[in-house]
Design a protein around this motif. Structure first.
Motif, PDB file in Angstrom:
ATOM      1  N   GLU A  38       1.648  -8.167   0.287  1.00 24.08           N
ATOM      2  CA  GLU A  38       2.219  -8.770  -0.918  1.00 24.08           C
ATOM      3  C   GLU A  38       2.376  -7.736  -2.021  1.00 24.08           C
ATOM      4  O   GLU A  38       3.389  -7.703  -2.717  1.00 24.08           O
ATOM      5  CB  GLU A  38       1.345  -9.936  -1.392  1.00 24.08           C
ATOM      6  CG  GLU A  38       1.437 -11.161  -0.521  1.00 24.08           C
ATOM      7  CD  GLU A  38       0.427 -12.245  -0.900  1.00 24.08           C
ATOM      8  OE1 GLU A  38      -0.450 -11.986  -1.760  1.00 24.08           O
ATOM      9  OE2 GLU A  38       0.509 -13.336  -0.321  1.00 24.08           O
ATOM     10  N   ASP A  39       1.339  -6.888  -2.192  1.00 25.98           N
ATOM     11  CA  ASP A  39       1.406  -5.833  -3.215  1.00 25.98           C
ATOM     12  C   ASP A  39       2.529  -4.849  -2.906  1.00 25.98           C
ATOM     13  O   ASP A  39       3.263  -4.431  -3.801  1.00 25.98           O
ATOM     14  CB  ASP A  39       0.063  -5.094  -3.308  1.00 25.98           C
ATOM     15  CG  ASP A  39      -1.030  -5.942  -3.939  1.00 25.98           C
ATOM     16  OD1 ASP A  39      -0.708  -7.004  -4.522  1.00 25.98           O
ATOM     17  OD2 ASP A  39      -2.217  -5.549  -3.846  1.00 25.98           O
ATOM     18  N   GLU A  40       2.670  -4.470  -1.641  1.00 28.34           N
ATOM     19  CA  GLU A  40       3.733  -3.543  -1.252  1.00 28.34           C
ATOM     20  C   GLU A  40       5.110  -4.167  -1.501  1.00 28.34           C
ATOM     21  O   GLU A  40       6.012  -3.504  -1.998  1.00 28.34           O
ATOM     22  CB  GLU A  40       3.587  -3.148   0.212  1.00 28.34           C
ATOM     23  CG  GLU A  40       2.442  -2.200   0.462  1.00 28.34           C
ATOM     24  CD  GLU A  40       2.231  -1.924   1.949  1.00 28.34           C
ATOM     25  OE1 GLU A  40       2.966  -2.486   2.788  1.00 28.34           O
ATOM     26  OE2 GLU A  40       1.312  -1.145   2.257  1.00 28.34           O
ATOM     27  N   ASN A  41       5.251  -5.438  -1.147  1.00 27.32           N
ATOM     28  CA  ASN A  41       6.529  -6.128  -1.372  1.00 27.32           C
ATOM     29  C   ASN A  41       6.824  -6.254  -2.853  1.00 27.32           C
ATOM     30  O   ASN A  41       7.949  -6.070  -3.289  1.00 27.32           O
ATOM     31  CB  ASN A  41       6.515  -7.523  -0.718  1.00 27.32           C
ATOM     32  CG  ASN A  41       6.582  -7.443   0.786  1.00 27.32           C
ATOM     33  OD1 ASN A  41       6.995  -6.437   1.346  1.00 27.32           O
ATOM     34  ND2 ASN A  41       6.157  -8.510   1.444  1.00 27.32           N
ATOM     35  N   LYS A  42       5.792  -6.558  -3.633  1.00 22.64           N
ATOM     36  CA  LYS A  42       5.947  -6.696  -5.081  1.00 22.64           C
ATOM     37  C   LYS A  42       6.383  -5.359  -5.684  1.00 22.64           C
ATOM     38  O   LYS A  42       7.295  -5.310  -6.500  1.00 22.64           O
ATOM     39  CB  LYS A  42       4.621  -7.153  -5.689  1.00 22.64           C
ATOM     40  CG  LYS A  42       4.675  -7.458  -7.147  1.00 22.64           C
ATOM     41  CD  LYS A  42       3.313  -7.938  -7.629  1.00 22.64           C
ATOM     42  CE  LYS A  42       3.285  -8.132  -9.118  1.00 22.64           C
ATOM     43  NZ  LYS A  42       1.958  -8.503  -9.600  1.00 22.64           N
ATOM     44  N   ASN A  43       5.733  -4.269  -5.263  1.00 24.07           N
ATOM     45  CA  ASN A  43       6.065  -2.937  -5.782  1.00 24.07           C
ATOM     46  C   ASN A  43       7.453  -2.496  -5.352  1.00 24.07           C
ATOM     47  O   ASN A  43       8.156  -1.821  -6.100  1.00 24.07           O
ATOM     48  CB  ASN A  43       5.026  -1.910  -5.327  1.00 24.07           C
ATOM     49  CG  ASN A  43       3.676  -2.116  -6.000  1.00 24.07           C
ATOM     50  OD1 ASN A  43       3.595  -2.738  -7.053  1.00 24.07           O
ATOM     51  ND2 ASN A  43       2.627  -1.623  -5.378  1.00 24.07           N
ATOM     52  N   SER A  44       7.883  -2.852  -4.162  1.00 26.34           N
ATOM     53  CA  SER A  44       9.211  -2.438  -3.712  1.00 26.34           C
ATOM     54  C   SER A  44      10.304  -3.275  -4.373  1.00 26.34           C
ATOM     55  O   SER A  44      11.420  -2.824  -4.515  1.00 26.34           O
ATOM     56  CB  SER A  44       9.313  -2.534  -2.186  1.00 26.34           C
ATOM     57  OG  SER A  44       9.212  -3.882  -1.779  1.00 26.34           O
ATOM     58  N   ALA A  51      -6.993 -11.502   5.084  1.00 30.41           N
ATOM     59  CA  ALA A  51      -6.675 -11.718   3.673  1.00 30.41           C
ATOM     60  C   ALA A  51      -6.336 -10.390   2.993  1.00 30.41           C
ATOM     61  O   ALA A  51      -5.392 -10.318   2.193  1.00 30.41           O
ATOM     62  CB  ALA A  51      -7.841 -12.399   2.968  1.00 30.41           C
ATOM     63  N   LYS A  52      -7.105  -9.343   3.291  1.00 29.53           N
ATOM     64  CA  LYS A  52      -6.829  -8.023   2.710  1.00 29.53           C
ATOM     65  C   LYS A  52      -5.460  -7.517   3.150  1.00 29.53           C
ATOM     66  O   LYS A  52      -4.703  -6.960   2.348  1.00 29.53           O
ATOM     67  CB  LYS A  52      -7.897  -7.016   3.133  1.00 29.53           C
ATOM     68  CG  LYS A  52      -9.206  -7.159   2.403  1.00 29.53           C
ATOM     69  CD  LYS A  52     -10.202  -6.110   2.874  1.00 29.53           C
ATOM     70  CE  LYS A  52     -11.565  -6.322   2.264  1.00 29.53           C
ATOM     71  NZ  LYS A  52     -12.548  -5.358   2.796  1.00 29.53           N
ATOM     72  N   LYS A  53      -5.153  -7.710   4.435  1.00 32.27           N
ATOM     73  CA  LYS A  53      -3.869  -7.256   4.965  1.00 32.27           C
ATOM     74  C   LYS A  53      -2.730  -8.004   4.287  1.00 32.27           C
ATOM     75  O   LYS A  53      -1.722  -7.414   3.896  1.00 32.27           O
ATOM     76  CB  LYS A  53      -3.840  -7.481   6.474  1.00 32.27           C
ATOM     77  CG  LYS A  53      -2.714  -6.813   7.197  1.00 32.27           C
ATOM     78  CD  LYS A  53      -2.882  -6.998   8.698  1.00 32.27           C
ATOM     79  CE  LYS A  53      -1.798  -6.264   9.454  1.00 32.27           C
ATOM     80  NZ  LYS A  53      -1.944  -6.432  10.907  1.00 32.27           N
ATOM     81  N   LYS A  54      -2.903  -9.321   4.104  1.00 31.29           N
ATOM     82  CA  LYS A  54      -1.877 -10.136   3.452  1.00 31.29           C
ATOM     83  C   LYS A  54      -1.677  -9.691   2.011  1.00 31.29           C
ATOM     84  O   LYS A  54      -0.548  -9.547   1.541  1.00 31.29           O
ATOM     85  CB  LYS A  54      -2.288 -11.614   3.503  1.00 31.29           C
ATOM     86  CG  LYS A  54      -1.257 -12.558   2.967  1.00 31.29           C
ATOM     87  CD  LYS A  54      -1.702 -13.994   3.103  1.00 31.29           C
ATOM     88  CE  LYS A  54      -0.665 -14.940   2.523  1.00 31.29           C
ATOM     89  NZ  LYS A  54      -1.094 -16.331   2.573  1.00 31.29           N
ATOM     90  N   LYS A  55      -2.795  -9.446   1.302  1.00 30.68           N
ATOM     91  CA  LYS A  55      -2.704  -9.007  -0.093  1.00 30.68           C
ATOM     92  C   LYS A  55      -2.011  -7.646  -0.187  1.00 30.68           C
ATOM     93  O   LYS A  55      -1.174  -7.427  -1.057  1.00 30.68           O
ATOM     94  CB  LYS A  55      -4.102  -8.924  -0.712  1.00 30.68           C
ATOM     95  CG  LYS A  55      -4.097  -8.613  -2.200  1.00 30.68           C
ATOM     96  CD  LYS A  55      -5.502  -8.623  -2.749  1.00 30.68           C
ATOM     97  CE  LYS A  55      -5.619  -8.389  -4.224  1.00 30.68           C
ATOM     98  NZ  LYS A  55      -4.623  -7.614  -4.883  1.00 30.68           N
TER      99      LYS A  55
END
Length: 139
Positions: A120-126, A113-117
């Protein structure tokens, strides 16, 4: 030549088995010393050797049983279900193995779950800077 290779292979297996036996004997000796100091008693060298031999034989039996359980299930890999099956006659050991298995499963879920989050955060920021660039070019 083939006989020489087989002989060398058998010698290597024997050497490996002797090293394993020595490791079991050393560990049993350490455990006996610990118990001896706690209980103020002594273990003879013969007793330690006997415990070591029985322990090694039992581990060999466990390994064979685990291999057979996996093979019966048409698998080539031993898994936790095989270990649980092996420990079924000892309620306390089965309970311990089951609890540890559940702990590991929970830990793996949390890590996933941490890895997925994080992804997601990295994709959102990029994506955000790219969107900002699109907005500016429209003006």
């Amino acid at each position: 030549m083939m006989e020489e290779e087989e002989g060398a292979e058998e010698q290597q297996r024997f050497s490996y088995q002797q090293r394993l036996k020595a490791a079991v004997h050393y560990t049993v000796g350490c455990l006996c010393e610990e118990v001896a100091s706690d209980k103020e008693m002594q273990f003879s060298k013969q007793t330690i050797a006997a415990i070591s031999e029985v322990t090694f034989q039992q581990c060999e039996n466990f390994a064979k049983d685990l291999e057979m359980f996996a093979r019966h299930a048409k698998r080539s890999t031993i898994n936790t279900e095989d270990v649980k099956l092996l420990t079924r006659r000892s309620n306390s050991l089965l309970k311990y193995i089951t609890e540890k298995n559940e702990d590991i499963a929970q830990f793996n879920l949390e890590r996933k779950a941490k890895k997925k989050k994080k992804l997601e955060d990295e994709n959102k920021n990029s994506v955000e800077p790219a969107e900002a660039g699109v907005v500016e070019s429209e003006n």
